[in-house]
Design an enzyme around this catalytic site. Structure first.
Site, PDB file in Angstrom:
ATOM      1  N   ASP A  56       0.870  -1.176   0.000  1.00 34.49           N
ATOM      2  CA  ASP A  56       0.000   0.000   0.000  1.00 34.49           C
ATOM      3  C   ASP A  56       0.914   1.236   0.000  1.00 34.49           C
ATOM      4  OD1 ASP A  56      -1.813   2.017   0.797  1.00 34.49           O
ATOM      5  OD2 ASP A  56      -2.999   0.670   2.007  1.00 34.49           O
ATOM      6  N   LYS A  75      -1.065  -0.983  -4.629  1.00 33.75           N
ATOM      7  CA  LYS A  75      -1.891   0.217  -4.831  1.00 33.75           C
ATOM      8  C   LYS A  75      -0.935   1.328  -5.289  1.00 33.75           C
ATOM      9  CE  LYS A  75      -5.213  -1.002  -1.222  1.00 33.75           C
ATOM     10  NZ  LYS A  75      -5.692  -0.691   0.134  1.00 33.75           N
ATOM     11  N   PHE A 107     -10.164  -0.413   0.096  1.00 36.91           N
ATOM     12  CA  PHE A 107      -9.893  -1.520   1.024  1.00 36.91           C
ATOM     13  C   PHE A 107     -10.468  -2.823   0.480  1.00 36.91           C
ATOM     14  CE2 PHE A 107     -10.575  -4.148   4.783  1.00 36.91           C
ATOM     15  CZ  PHE A 107      -9.309  -4.085   5.356  1.00 36.91           C
TER      16      PHE A 107
HETATM   17  P1  5GP Z   1       1.781  -0.580   3.757  1.00 40.38           P
HETATM   18  O1  5GP Z   1       2.791  -0.657   4.858  1.00 40.38           O
HETATM   19  O2  5GP Z   1       2.358  -0.857   2.388  1.00 40.38           O
HETATM   20  O3  5GP Z   1       1.022   0.728   3.772  1.00 40.38           O
HETATM   21  O4  5GP Z   1       0.682  -1.648   4.066  1.00 40.38           O
HETATM   22  C1  5GP Z   1       0.885  -3.000   3.905  1.00 40.38           C
HETATM   23  C2  5GP Z   1      -0.002  -3.827   4.793  1.00 40.38           C
HETATM   24  O5  5GP Z   1      -1.239  -3.166   5.081  1.00 40.38           O
HETATM   25  C3  5GP Z   1      -0.374  -5.111   4.088  1.00 40.38           C
HETATM   26  O6  5GP Z   1       0.576  -6.126   4.328  1.00 40.38           O
HETATM   27  C4  5GP Z   1      -1.733  -5.412   4.664  1.00 40.38           C
HETATM   28  O7  5GP Z   1      -1.576  -6.122   5.873  1.00 40.38           O
HETATM   29  C5  5GP Z   1      -2.310  -4.062   4.971  1.00 40.38           C
HETATM   30  N1  5GP Z   1      -3.217  -3.583   3.876  1.00 40.38           N
HETATM   31  C6  5GP Z   1      -2.972  -2.598   2.985  1.00 40.38           C
HETATM   32  N2  5GP Z   1      -4.021  -2.423   2.165  1.00 40.38           N
HETATM   33  C7  5GP Z   1      -4.951  -3.354   2.527  1.00 40.38           C
HETATM   34  C8  5GP Z   1      -6.270  -3.678   2.040  1.00 40.38           C
HETATM   35  O8  5GP Z   1      -6.815  -3.102   1.086  1.00 40.38           O
HETATM   36  N3  5GP Z   1      -6.905  -4.697   2.677  1.00 40.38           N
HETATM   37  C9  5GP Z   1      -6.368  -5.376   3.730  1.00 40.38           C
HETATM   38  N4  5GP Z   1      -7.106  -6.348   4.269  1.00 40.38           N
HETATM   39  N5  5GP Z   1      -5.135  -5.090   4.223  1.00 40.38           N
HETATM   40  C10 5GP Z   1      -4.438  -4.084   3.619  1.00 40.38           C
END
Ligand code: 5GP
Length: 179
Positions: free
Chosen positions: A107, A135, A156
């Site tokens: 994300d 994303k 999400f």
């Molecule tokens: P980042 O550190 O890249 O912002 O987020 C990564 C983590 O956030 C992922 O490993 C996941 O656990 C959670 N995450 C990010 N987007 C989503 C989403 O759309 N749905 C879900 N269930 N988890 C997400």
């Protein structure tokens, strides 16, 4: 099932099992080409979300590999440097090895960046990143993502390993929040 309800929220059907498996086939082809000559790559599957993706992906790998399941824990250190990261479950030495991180979704990139920084302290030969989902509009890091299955807009999602407050992980397809 077009719409499902998990806790207080509705989710609508978004990515089919067929689309997921096609994306995994494409990833597997790339990875088989790139990694077949590496000496026993170590795949690190990031729990909990990546368990289903990992199981499907590694069945398509045509070379010997080692697999570990890890979690990234953050805690406040006793020194003023603030946050310290720890990789839980990393029981194998990574020094001098090709390491492949297997993630469910990237994300903002904060999680993957921390994981790579922490892993680099263990002196691997190289770290490759494989994520089923990205994303792109949210991703703010300069870290190169070697293998990306599907790019999705900023919304999400649940299913195929991903949860909403512990529900939805077992769904074979991906659903997006219905706003
Ligand atoms: P980042 O550190 O890249 O912002 O987020 C990564 C983590 O956030 C992922 O490993 C996941 O656990 C959670 N995450 C990010 N987007 C989503 C989403 O759309 N749905 C879900 N269930 N988890 C997400």
């Amino acid at each position: 099932m077009n719409t499902i309800r998990l806790h207080d929220k509705s989710f609508k059907h978004y990515i089919t099992a067929n689309q997921i498996h096609k994306a995994i086939d494409a990833l597997a082809e790339q990875m088989n080409n790139d990694l077949k000559n590496e000496n026993l790559p170590l795949f690190l599957s990031v729990l909990n979300g990546a368990f289903m993706f990992t199981a499907d992906l590694i069945r398509k790998m045509e070379f010997d590999l080692e697999l570990s399941f890890i979690k990234l824990a953050s805690y406040s250190g006793t020194q003023s440097t603030g946050e310290v990261n720890e990789i839980i479950g990393l029981n194998t030495s990574v020094e001098g090895r090709t390491v492949v991180i297997v993630e469910d979704i990237v994300d903002t990139g904060v999680t993957i960046e921390k994981l790579v920084e922490t892993l680099n302290e263990h002196h691997p030969k190289q770290v490759k990143i494989c994520t089923l989902l990205l994303k792109p509009d949210q991703y703010k890091k300069s870290l190169y993502l070697d293998y990306v299955g599907l790019k999705i807009p900023n919304a999400f999602i649940v299913g195929y390993g991903l949860d909403y407050n512990s529900l939805g992980r077992q769904l074979p397809e991906i659903y997006v929040i219905d706003s």
